[in-house]
Design an enzyme around this catalytic site. Structure first.
Site, PDB file in Angstrom:
ATOM      1  N   ASP A  65       1.001  -1.301   0.002  1.00 26.51           N
ATOM      2  CA  ASP A  65       0.003   0.041  -0.189  1.00 26.51           C
ATOM      3  C   ASP A  65       0.845   1.261   0.030  1.00 26.51           C
ATOM      4  O   ASP A  65       1.817   1.368   0.854  1.00 26.51           O
ATOM      5  CB  ASP A  65      -0.938  -0.063   1.259  1.00 26.51           C
ATOM      6  CG  ASP A  65      -2.049   0.905   1.070  1.00 26.51           C
ATOM      7  OD1 ASP A  65      -2.172   1.893   0.481  1.00 26.51           O
ATOM      8  OD2 ASP A  65      -3.188   0.790   1.717  1.00 26.51           O
ATOM      9  N   SER A 119      -6.916   4.509  -1.677  1.00 25.47           N
ATOM     10  CA  SER A 119      -7.135   3.068  -1.847  1.00 25.47           C
ATOM     11  C   SER A 119      -8.272   2.442  -2.109  1.00 25.47           C
ATOM     12  O   SER A 119      -8.096   1.271  -2.785  1.00 25.47           O
ATOM     13  CB  SER A 119      -6.449   2.433  -0.412  1.00 25.47           C
ATOM     14  OG  SER A 119      -4.980   2.955  -0.124  1.00 25.47           O
ATOM     15  N   ASP A 176      -9.951  -2.828   6.004  1.00 25.66           N
ATOM     16  CA  ASP A 176      -9.722  -1.407   5.510  1.00 25.66           C
ATOM     17  C   ASP A 176      -9.724  -1.521   3.903  1.00 25.66           C
ATOM     18  O   ASP A 176      -9.966  -2.342   3.185  1.00 25.66           O
ATOM     19  CB  ASP A 176      -8.242  -1.182   5.758  1.00 25.66           C
ATOM     20  CG  ASP A 176      -7.396   0.185   5.534  1.00 25.66           C
ATOM     21  OD1 ASP A 176      -8.606   1.174   5.543  1.00 25.66           O
ATOM     22  OD2 ASP A 176      -6.477   0.425   5.622  1.00 25.66           O
ATOM     23  N   THR A 178      -7.983  -1.451   0.880  1.00 22.34           N
ATOM     24  CA  THR A 178      -7.513  -2.456   0.118  1.00 22.34           C
ATOM     25  C   THR A 178      -8.049  -3.886   0.288  1.00 22.34           C
ATOM     26  O   THR A 178      -8.597  -4.572  -0.889  1.00 22.34           O
ATOM     27  CB  THR A 178      -5.962  -2.212   0.065  1.00 22.34           C
ATOM     28  OG1 THR A 178      -5.457  -1.150  -0.014  1.00 22.34           O
ATOM     29  CG2 THR A 178      -5.264  -3.361  -1.006  1.00 22.34           C
ATOM     30  N   ARG A 189     -15.830   3.718   2.191  1.00 22.18           N
ATOM     31  CA  ARG A 189     -14.807   2.926   2.586  1.00 22.18           C
ATOM     32  C   ARG A 189     -14.851   3.057   4.354  1.00 22.18           C
ATOM     33  O   ARG A 189     -14.281   1.887   4.954  1.00 22.18           O
ATOM     34  CB  ARG A 189     -13.478   3.410   2.209  1.00 22.18           C
ATOM     35  CG  ARG A 189     -13.074   4.519   2.638  1.00 22.18           C
ATOM     36  CD  ARG A 189     -11.489   5.024   2.180  1.00 22.18           C
ATOM     37  NE  ARG A 189     -10.525   4.167   2.811  1.00 22.18           N
ATOM     38  CZ  ARG A 189      -9.288   4.171   2.496  1.00 22.18           C
ATOM     39  NH1 ARG A 189      -8.851   4.882   1.701  1.00 22.18           N
ATOM     40  NH2 ARG A 189      -8.674   3.717   3.428  1.00 22.18           N
ATOM     41  N   GLU A 337      -1.533  -7.995   1.693  1.00 26.02           N
ATOM     42  CA  GLU A 337      -1.143  -6.796   1.651  1.00 26.02           C
ATOM     43  C   GLU A 337      -0.105  -6.272   2.672  1.00 26.02           C
ATOM     44  O   GLU A 337      -0.559  -6.601   3.686  1.00 26.02           O
ATOM     45  CB  GLU A 337      -2.426  -5.694   1.692  1.00 26.02           C
ATOM     46  CG  GLU A 337      -2.208  -4.256   1.563  1.00 26.02           C
ATOM     47  CD  GLU A 337      -3.337  -3.453   2.349  1.00 26.02           C
ATOM     48  OE1 GLU A 337      -3.230  -2.329   1.895  1.00 26.02           O
ATOM     49  OE2 GLU A 337      -4.256  -3.862   3.179  1.00 26.02           O
ATOM     50  N   ASP A 342       1.868   2.500   3.537  1.00 28.79           N
ATOM     51  CA  ASP A 342       1.058   3.583   3.482  1.00 28.79           C
ATOM     52  C   ASP A 342       0.570   4.290   4.761  1.00 28.79           C
ATOM     53  O   ASP A 342       1.000   5.556   4.790  1.00 28.79           O
ATOM     54  CB  ASP A 342      -0.258   3.203   2.531  1.00 28.79           C
ATOM     55  CG  ASP A 342      -1.157   4.422   2.777  1.00 28.79           C
ATOM     56  OD1 ASP A 342      -0.949   5.265   1.629  1.00 28.79           O
ATOM     57  OD2 ASP A 342      -1.992   4.367   3.351  1.00 28.79           O
ATOM     58  N   LYS A 343       0.394   3.661   5.558  1.00 30.97           N
ATOM     59  CA  LYS A 343       0.135   3.978   7.068  1.00 30.97           C
ATOM     60  C   LYS A 343       0.994   4.903   7.575  1.00 30.97           C
ATOM     61  O   LYS A 343       0.928   5.937   8.181  1.00 30.97           O
ATOM     62  CB  LYS A 343      -0.437   3.073   8.048  1.00 30.97           C
ATOM     63  CG  LYS A 343      -1.567   2.040   7.577  1.00 30.97           C
ATOM     64  CD  LYS A 343      -2.950   2.765   7.285  1.00 30.97           C
ATOM     65  CE  LYS A 343      -3.955   1.705   7.130  1.00 30.97           C
ATOM     66  NZ  LYS A 343      -5.242   2.378   6.453  1.00 30.97           N
ATOM     67  N   HIS A 346       1.830   8.188   5.669  1.00 24.16           N
ATOM     68  CA  HIS A 346       0.712   9.176   5.982  1.00 24.16           C
ATOM     69  C   HIS A 346       1.271   9.896   7.178  1.00 24.16           C
ATOM     70  O   HIS A 346       1.137  11.046   7.401  1.00 24.16           O
ATOM     71  CB  HIS A 346      -0.298   8.813   6.175  1.00 24.16           C
ATOM     72  CG  HIS A 346      -1.200   8.460   4.781  1.00 24.16           C
ATOM     73  ND1 HIS A 346      -1.835   9.498   4.181  1.00 24.16           N
ATOM     74  CD2 HIS A 346      -1.715   7.229   4.345  1.00 24.16           C
ATOM     75  CE1 HIS A 346      -2.580   9.160   3.291  1.00 24.16           C
ATOM     76  NE2 HIS A 346      -2.540   7.852   3.279  1.00 24.16           N
ATOM     77  N   ASP A 384      -1.005   0.329  -4.666  1.00 24.96           N
ATOM     78  CA  ASP A 384      -2.229   0.840  -5.129  1.00 24.96           C
ATOM     79  C   ASP A 384      -2.254   2.170  -5.453  1.00 24.96           C
ATOM     80  O   ASP A 384      -2.965   2.644  -6.279  1.00 24.96           O
ATOM     81  CB  ASP A 384      -3.342   0.578  -3.960  1.00 24.96           C
ATOM     82  CG  ASP A 384      -2.739   1.177  -2.772  1.00 24.96           C
ATOM     83  OD1 ASP A 384      -1.599   1.604  -2.518  1.00 24.96           O
ATOM     84  OD2 ASP A 384      -3.354   0.943  -1.712  1.00 24.96           O
ATOM     85  N   HIS A 385      -1.143   3.147  -4.991  1.00 26.46           N
ATOM     86  CA  HIS A 385      -0.882   4.368  -5.279  1.00 26.46           C
ATOM     87  C   HIS A 385       0.258   4.734  -4.899  1.00 26.46           C
ATOM     88  O   HIS A 385       1.058   4.173  -4.197  1.00 26.46           O
ATOM     89  CB  HIS A 385      -2.073   5.370  -4.592  1.00 26.46           C
ATOM     90  CG  HIS A 385      -2.194   5.106  -3.295  1.00 26.46           C
ATOM     91  ND1 HIS A 385      -1.237   5.774  -2.215  1.00 26.46           N
ATOM     92  CD2 HIS A 385      -3.295   4.574  -2.615  1.00 26.46           C
ATOM     93  CE1 HIS A 385      -1.483   5.261  -1.259  1.00 26.46           C
ATOM     94  NE2 HIS A 385      -2.692   4.701  -1.206  1.00 26.46           N
ATOM     95  N   HIS A 425      -1.065  11.000  -0.595  1.00 21.99           N
ATOM     96  CA  HIS A 425      -0.790  10.210  -1.840  1.00 21.99           C
ATOM     97  C   HIS A 425      -0.444  11.292  -3.045  1.00 21.99           C
ATOM     98  O   HIS A 425      -0.645  12.489  -2.884  1.00 21.99           O
ATOM     99  CB  HIS A 425      -2.097   9.594  -2.185  1.00 21.99           C
ATOM    100  CG  HIS A 425      -2.671   8.945  -1.305  1.00 21.99           C
ATOM    101  ND1 HIS A 425      -3.927   8.231  -1.488  1.00 21.99           N
ATOM    102  CD2 HIS A 425      -2.102   8.231  -0.099  1.00 21.99           C
ATOM    103  CE1 HIS A 425      -4.194   7.164  -0.464  1.00 21.99           C
ATOM    104  NE2 HIS A 425      -3.008   7.529   0.176  1.00 21.99           N
TER     105      HIS A 425
END
Length: 561
Positions: A65, A119, A176, A178, A189, A337, A342-343, A346, A384-385, A425
């Site tokens: 992620d 995501s 979550d 994804t 989501r 995943e 990602d977390k 962020h 995913d991004h 992102h």
């Protein structure tokens, strides 16, 4: 190259000439030139052997992620050094780039492009083969965020319907975005559990909908479902019991809460597995190192420190167990995943993101080990991004920076500049890599929706065979012959040929063909006769024709009285 050789028995001088001819027909392959330090031989042939057009029996999709080339490079530098290579992620033979844009809500049917997506629509892209809007899970776009779209069937659901086993594991909450996109359909989501449904009123089971993400995942009867998110399953459903109690009573899920319990699961005979190893997200591998405003966090000698993960299994252990449980003659689909990349990005936490990327590489190695014994397995690794993590020149080159010491022993500064605090992102393309059947479909620049078709298995194409070998031929005959002997018994000729389909041998004088004969594709011994040859010279012309072209050999013979 294989040659068909014959032992030729004939008279003295001719036998020697025939032997020479046989040797001449055998190709001599020179030894490869020595490789200079720092260079490698051409890999075209090795790569060609990796191309397989058959549909895969098993599919393992590994998601990082927020994983783009920037964080891959930062993690590689830190863990292995600038010249290092990850044993899993960097070893996959086919690599391409993948675009990740989504759509914006609106009147439709032509929706505006969202160049930076979250995501939910990005994971929905490869899960369904269709674009959607931010916050939307495997459901089409609509006029507004709270207005549901059309449900799109996912890869996981298609494989489940086809009789394959399916798995969905993550280091985030299993509800979550994804992991949810693989097995749930909902307009927002954030509707994780039964009491999180404020933005998804029409999806409530009491309103005739499919329920929360937690409920939908177990209703889809996913065989192996593991990650964090126990707090979501402890929420009461509209009918009264918790989502966990519902999963256990309605679908016979077995709850697993730590490493020891996971080790004790050896088959799916007693029911599907629901692993909930944390109330929320699972713990990253490394303790946080959060970037701050310049001069930033960390230093030229800062190293990432291991976090206390208690009894939580890591993602590679979860993946190994999932593969063992899912493996069966019909095949399986598994999405795994590494979510905390990602977390922690962020949170501008470089150590947390690096740790989960290292964990992803270990997952790829687990998958590759399985693939060695099961070559009908497709492995795809992507994100995913993209994210805003950047390797920069120094600790003043961003809104927030952090500096750590890499495996090279040198400082590396990472910057985050989308926000004054935290990070977000970006819309750039990301890496996609693969190994196994139909893995070549990820090369070049593809979109996430293209990946959907590869995960399902495309219609196999016909692969070209190896390039046809160029034919070769040689001819041997005595240097002279009398007219009477040429008339009878004739001129003995030896021909050696390779890589051909037909061989034609002619006796020619002054552009006139005196005699000819077709022989086997590998040549042989023949006799040509002519009673009309004149004193002078005649030429033996031997021609081989094959898929790789033609080749001709000649021999001039003196004709005496």
């Amino acid at each position: 190259m294989y040659r068909n050789k014959r032992t030729i028995a004939t008279t003295g001088a001719l036998a020697c000439l025939l032997a020479v001819g046989t040797v001449a027909a055998t190709a001599v392959i020179p030894a490869p030139a020595p490789v200079e330090p720092g260079f490698t031989n051409d890999r075209s042939a090795t790569l060609a052997k990796q191309i397989k057009s058959a549909k895969p029996r098993n599919v393992i999709l590994i998601i990082g992620d927020g994983m783009d080339d920037s964080i891959i490079t930062a993690a590689r530098n830190y863990e292995l050094g600038a010249d290092g290579r990850f044993k899993g992620l960097d070893a996959l033979p086919f690599t391409g780039a993948m675009t990740t844009h989504g759509l914006k809500v609106g009147p439709g049917p032509d929706y505006q492009i969202a160049y930076v997506s979250d995501s939910a629509p990005t994971a929905s892209g490869w899960s369904t083969g269709k674009k959607t809007v931010d916050g939307r899970l495997s459901q089409g776009p609509s006029t507004a965020a709270e207005v549901p779209g059309t449900d799109y069937e996912t890869v996981l659901e298609k494989y489940k319907k086809a009789g394959k086993r399916v798995g969905n594991i993550t280091t985030s909450e299993i509800t979550d975005a994804t992991p949810a996109a693989a097995g749930a359909h909902i307009n927002a989501r954030g509707c994780h559990g039964p009491t999180d449904m404020a933005a998804c009123a029409s999806a409530r089971k009491s309103a005739g909908g499919k329920g929360s993400i937690a409920e939908q995942l177990v209703d889809n009867k996913i065989d192996v479902l593991m990650g964090g998110g126990k707090n979501r399953y402890n929420q009461a459903t509209d009918a009264g019991p918790t989502a966990l109690a519902y999963a256990q009573a309605q679908h016979k899920y077995r709850l697993v809460e730590d490493k020891a319990a996971l080790d004790g699961i050896t088959s799916l005979e007693d029911g599907p597995v629901l692993g909930l190893f944390a109330g929320g997200n699972m713990t990253p591998r490394y303790q946080p190192l959060v970037a701050t405003a310049p001069p930033g966090a960390g230093s030229d000698t800062t190293k990432c420190q291991d976090a206390d993960r208690g009894n939580q299994p890591d993602l590679s252990a979860m993946t190994d167990k999932a593969i063992k449980l899912l493996d069966n003659p019909k095949g399986f689909f598994l999405q795994a995943e590494s979510a905390m990349i990602d977390k922690q990005e962020h949170a501008s936490d470089i150590c947390g993101a690096i740790g989960d990327l290292r964990e992803l590489d270990e997952v790829v190695q687990v998958a590759l080990k399985f693939q060695e014994k099961n070559p009908d397995t497709l492995i795809v690794v992507t994100g995913d991004h993209a994210h805003s993590t950047q390797i920069v020149g120094g600790n003043t080159d961003g809104k927030q920076t952090a500096t750590i010491q890499t495996a090279d022993g040198d400082p590396m500064t990472v910057a985050y500049s989308t926000s004054d605090v935290g990070s977000d992102h970006t819309g750039t393309q990301i890496r996609v890599a693969a190994s196994g059947p139909q893995a070549a479909n990820v090369t070049g620049v593809i979109d996430q929706t293209d990946l959907f078709r590869t995960l399902l298995g495309r219609s196999p194409s016909s692969l070209p065979g190896p390039p046809a070998a160029k034919p070769s031929i040689s001819v041997v005959a005595a240097g002279q012959i009398s007219k009477s002997k040429l008339a009878r018994p004739g001129l003995p000729i030896a021909v050696a040929a390779s890589a051909g389909r037909t061989v034609l041998v002619k006796l020619v004088q002054n552009l006139r063909t005196l005699a000819s004969k077709r022989i086997g594709k590998n040549g042989g011994i023949l006799t040509l006769r002519s009673g009309v040859a004149k004193v002078g010279k005649v030429t033996v012309v031997a021609k081989v024709t094959g898929a790789g072209g033609t080749a001709t050999a000649t021999r001039t013979i003196k004709v005496t009285r």
